[in-house]
Scaffold this active site. Structure first.
Site, short mmCIF file in Angstrom:
data_model
loop_
_atom_site.label_atom_id
_atom_site.label_comp_id
_atom_site.label_asym_id
_atom_site.label_seq_id
_atom_site.Cartn_x
_atom_site.Cartn_y
_atom_site.Cartn_z
N SER A 1 0.95 -1.35 -0.28
CA SER A 1 0.37 0.19 0.22
C SER A 1 0.85 1.60 0.19
CB SER A 1 -1.35 0.20 1.29
OG SER A 1 -1.74 -1.49 1.41
N HIS B 1 -15.17 0.13 4.68
CA HIS B 1 -14.58 1.56 4.94
C HIS B 1 -15.92 2.36 4.94
CE1 HIS B 1 -10.50 -0.03 4.09
NE2 HIS B 1 -10.50 0.64 4.97
N CYS C 1 -7.16 1.91 2.19
CA CYS C 1 -8.74 1.30 1.20
C CYS C 1 -8.15 0.93 -0.02
CB CYS C 1 -9.82 2.34 1.78
SG CYS C 1 -11.34 1.27 0.48
#
Lengths: 373, 639
Positions: free
Chosen positions: B327, B367, B380
């Protein structure tokens, strides 16, 4: 001679005495430097030996020719036996043996053989009827006289001395009138013999020395080291030398045997070409004197012995100098009067003493057939 | 009868005698002339040559190895210097009795049995004049004891000199490399006699190798008069060496050491970059090797320990370790989205994943509706899946490359593996297959084909934070980096998202413990096992299958000075393993004392600082090698 000089002193052969004193004195100076500027261990003993052996030579000078002739063959026989004994002792102990330990002195019979072979052959030709001078009977006995000691010395093995013994004897044969073509023939035969001698008679270290002589670069750290360091010492001395006590090759131990076989290189490094020419000229004068002695000798024995002894002396000088300058293999022959060592000086002094005796005999006989000195 | 008929008389014999005597006399004179000529030739014509040979006999020139140039950090603090040293080498060619010499040396110098074994092995391979190091750092007493016995130990060369020292040891191992004795091939190249001078070393790796010409210096020489047996008679003169020039780096020595120490017992890498210049402030790969041991000629046992360690201490992970970035690429992807017209306020609903065809791509949570900033903050996946599906990854890849990912930087002597930023053309070329939407989804969250090294992550962060196309470098330069071709407001969105990651998002536990200085960052967790294999690399699996933890960050948020990337191999997660490390070294940059206090507390729990831990590990390894301690049960089994 000045009138107040007593006759026996005035009659001494001053010319040759001065020549030997000059060379040996120079030797003392060189050995003093070789020891790093010290009388011990070499220079002092060298001077002392010279005095002793010069005295011995002057005593030999007094022997009458008849006495010398009488003593020649018995002396030859005695030393031939001693050579054999040395050989046997060597065979028992293993390795090469060259001397007999007498307790107070080391007797090296091969040294005595050099003048004795000359005397014996000269004596033989003197006894030989003149008419047979060119016959077979004029050839084989001298070859035996040379051959026996030559063989014994060769198998010690001492290449240098064996060649010296042969050279002296053969010179007398040559002077006695043995036909020239025999020498040419023998020379050719000898050349053919060399490969045999090289492979079967020489020990390995001797073979290496010869090989190195033929190609010094092949072994710069082994046997070739001696020759290259000697040439470096001589070459770096230049014309005037590096100065007394300034030789780095000898003082820093790069030059092996700098006080014995390679003493000329030690000298040349510090005295240069000038010192070298001085030595060569002095030896030239010595040989000229010796040659004149033999030419002037009235008796056939005196002539032949004189010529042979001259050759023995020449042999030492020439082989040594050729060796240190890289023109001959390293054979371990010292330079007369300069190299430290008793045996060789004794041999040379015996030769010179005998030559002085011949000269004295000539003078007493009024110098028959005398040539201008 | 040989020649009958010719009358022989006394007179004819005398004539023959005289003639032949003259002949011999002439021959002798000729020999004399040859001798005189020969001598004149040697001493006049060849005089120069023999004079030179005589001098080269007499004078022995000993080279004095030059002192190596220091390597200093940006503040002039030494990272590598030289210490005065008593050392001993063996010159193989001169050693007569190898066994005897080695055992005597062992006694005199009180060497350990494995050091003696190493020496014996080294001597077996040694040839000629190439010195074999025996020991260095001797006390004066040992040095003196050895010097006294030299006459009986030919080939032993004791020396007073200087040796390379790295004050912070393992902390700079991968950064600087190390020095060592030139090997036979290096000597054969140009036969430089300096290379076989005892005590002389050349750079063998890293900066030490790359900057060898500058660091080497010029040797001095000692002229001595020696005898044929090598005894020194007197000194003729000394010419001092010219030390090598110092090499200044952009590195901050204190930070470099702190980062290395803060990595603790973990395996990983970190890079810190100056956001104003692109200069590398710290550059660390741990565990590392101690360049001091390498420079002394590392022992076989120590080398064996290093090469058998599953944490690969000999690999520089900061430039040669390739990891899926996870990420950590999301802020960069956000910039790419903005670039292609995505409205940052637009929301995507996250129901816990994203459906593509008949496959459902997992998110880490549910989320709900998220905009771009919040998507970064919460990491996310769904938001970015949707954007990548819409735009296609090719557009994102272009931005990734602009940010320095997949780039091979021009870095002095640092060997890099630059990884892959994939796109459709790349996939076609490599696999002869068309790019799929699924590939885009994997790539946007830093998985799939995406693979980068930690330095690239630090560069990406520095560029995001500064808005300029900074290039990482180790040697200070004055070049001003051009601005990135993106509007500042686009970068501001990514920066805000990263600020919120630390202030309230996935790395909220790693806020800087400082007043008024905040850090922005992005966590990343990269799977080691194939993505989608169903098994996550959590705490329940063996170490080597656990997920890598990554973290990229910059600080302060408002006016970025420093950007960094941290990778902790198999650290389970970015927020858990990597972010705390970054937090501590960022703290160090602003309040060194505070950071150091907390580090010392941690080290106490870890069993000492790097050097103490490495010594303990080595002692254990040696004990195992000698069979004194049974093999410990492996970690897998223990888990």
């Amino acid at each position: 001679m000045l009138a107040f000089v007593p006759r026996p002193v005035a009659e001494l052969p001053w010319q040759i005495i001065l020549i030997t004193v000059a060379i040996a004195g120079f030797g003392v100076i060189v050995l003093y430097s070789a020891a790093g500027g010290s009388v011990s261990p070499w220079a002092g003993i060298h001077a002392l030996r010279f005095v002793v052996f010069l005295t011995m030579a002057l005593v030999i000078r007094l022997f009458s020719e008849n006495f010398v002739k009488w003593a020649t063959f018995p002396a030859y026989a005695v030393f031939a036996v001693l050579l054999l004994l040395v050989e046997l002792a060597g065979a028992v102990k293993g390795g090469s043996q060259r001397w007999i330990e007498l307790g107070f002195i080391r007797l090296q019979p091969s040294e005595f053989m050099k003048p004795l072979v000359v005397l014996a052959i000269a004596r033989f030709y003197e006894m030989l009827p003149i008419g047979q001078a060119r016959s077979w009977s004029a050839i084989w006995p001298p070859l035996v006289l040379i051959g026996v000691p030559w063989f014994l010395v060769m198998t010690q093995p001492d290449l240098g001395t064996s060649i010296a013994v042969m050279t002296g004897g053969v010179t007398v044969m040559f002077l006695a009138g043995v036909p020239l073509r025999l020498f040419v023939g023998a020379g050719l035969a000898g050349a053919a013999f060399i490969p045999f001698a090289f492979f079967f008679l020489l020990k390995e270290y001797q073979q290496n020395r010869v090989l190195t002589f033929l190609d010094p670069e092949s072994d710069p750290l082994g046997t070739g080291y001696h020759i290259s360091q000697s040439k470096i010492a001589i070459g770096s001395g230049g014309i005037g030398g590096k100065g007394y006590l300034q030789g780095s090759q000898s003082h820093l131990d790069y030059l092996p045997e700098g006080h014995t076989d390679f003493v000329f290189a030690t000298m040349a490094e510090e005295w240069g070409l000038i010192g070298g020419l001085f030595v060569i000229v002095m030896f030239g004068l010595l040989l000229r004197w010796a040659t004149m002695v033999s030419l002037n000798a009235p008796s056939r024995f005196g002539k032949l012995a004189g010529g042979g002894l001259t050759m023995v002396i020449f042999f030492y000088i020439a082989i040594n100098l050729l060796m240190v300058m890289g023109l001959a293999p390293v054979v371990g022959i010292p330079l007369p009067f300069l190299s430290y060592g008793g045996s060789s000086m004794m041999t040379i002094m015996i030769c010179i003493g005998l030559l002085m005796g011949i000269e004295r005999n000539t003078r007493q006989n009024g110098g028959a057939g005398r040539l201008a000195p | 009868m040989l020649r009958p008929g010719k009358l022989i008389t006394r007179n004819s014999l005398n004539i023959t005698f005289n003639r032949r005597t003259m002949l011999i006399g002439g021959a002798q004179g000729l020999v004399g002339a040859i001798l005189a000529g020969r001598m004149a030739y040697i001493s006049i014509v060849e005089n120069e040559r023999y004079k030179m040979l005589s001098e080269s006999n007499r004078v022995n020139l000993t080279l004095i190895p030059p002192r190596r140039g220091w390597i200093i950090d940006r503040n002039g603090k030494p990272l590598a210097n030289n210490k005065a040293d008593f050392r001993v080498d063996l010159i193989p060619q001169r050693v007569r009795d190898v066994e005897g010499t080695i055992s005597q040396l062992g006694n005199i110098l009180k060497m350990t049995p494995d050091a003696i074994d190493d020496l014996r092995a080294a001597m077996k391979d040694a040839r000629g004049l190439q010195p074999v190091p025996v020991a260095s750092g001797l006390t004066y007493e040992d040095f003196a004891a050895l010097s006294v016995r030299l006459p009986d130990l030919p080939g032993v060369a004791p020396q007073r000199g200087f040796s390379r020292q790295y004050p912070t040891g393992a902390a700079v191992g991968h950064l600087l490399g190390y020095v060592g004795i030139a090997n036979a091939e290096e000597y054969e190249e140009n036969k430089n006699p300096l290379l076989i001078t005892p005590g002389f070393k050349i750079g063998k790796d890293g900066l030490e190798k790359y900057f060898e010409p500058q660091l080497q210096g010029k040797p001095g020489a000692r002229k001595v008069e020696v005898t044929a047996r090598g005894k020194i008679v007197r000194e003729l003169g000394v010419q001092e060496d010219v030390p090598g020039k110092p090499l200044k780096l952009t590195i901050d020595g204190g930070l470099q050491e702190f980062v290395a120490r803060r990595m603790g017992r973990e395996s990983g890498a970190a890079a810190v970059i100056d956001c104003q210049t692109g200069g590398i402030l710290a550059f660390s790969s741990m565990p590392s090797f101690d360049p001091n041991s390498f420079s002394d000629g590392i022992g076989r046992l120590e080398y064996a320990m290093l090469s058998q360690d599953e944490r690969v201490p000999l690999l520089n992970k900061a430039t040669r370790g390739l990891y899926p970035p996870g990420s950590t690429l999301k802020p960069m992807a956000a910039v790419a989205c903005l670039q292609h017209g995505v409205d940052p306020e637009e929301t995507v609903n996250c129901p816990g994943g994203y459906r593509l065809g008949n496959r459902f791509y997992q998110c880490l949570g549910r989320h709900g509706p998220v905009n771009m900033v919040r998507a970064i903050e919460k990491s996310c996946n769904t938001y970015f899946y949707a954007q990548a599906h819409r735009l296609g990854y090719d557009k994102i890849a272009m931005v990734a490359r602009e940010m320095g990912l997949g780039e091979d930087f021009d870095l002095a002597g640092l060997n890099q593996r630059y990884g892959t930023i994939p796109d459709s053309e790349w996939k076609m070329r490599k696999y002869k297959q068309a790019w799929t939407a699924s590939d885009s989804l994997n790539a946007v969250i830093g998985q799939g084909y995406v693979i980068v090294n930690p330095l690239q992550l630090a560069v990406m962060t520095a560029r995001l934070a500064s808005g300029r196309k900074l290039y990482p470098h180790l040697i200070p330069d004055d070049k001003v980096a051009p601005t990135l071709p993106y509007p500042p407001e686009h970068l501001a969105v990514a920066q805000l998202g990263m600020a919120q990651v630390v202030s309230q998002g996935t790395a909220a536990r790693s806020k800087l413990p400082l007043d008024g200085i905040a850090m922005a960052g992005k966590t990343g967790t990269a799977q080691v096992r194939g993505f989608g294999s169903g098994s996550r690399g959590g705490a329940g699996v063996p170490w080597k299958y656990r997920d890598h933890g990554l973290f990229v960050c910059f600080a302060p948020v408002e006016q970025p000075l420093y950007a960094a990337a941290v990778v902790i191999e198999h650290g389970l997660g970015g927020s858990r393993a990597a972010a705390p490390v970054a937090k501590d070294f960022m703290t160090y940059m602003f309040d060194p004392q505070k950071a150091m206090d907390s580090l010392l507390a941690m080290e106490a729990a870890w069993g000492g600082d790097i050097q103490q831990r490495m010594a303990a590990e080595f002692a254990l390894f040696r004990a195992r090698a000698e069979g004194r301690v049974p093999e410990a049960p492996s970690e897998e089994a223990a888990d």
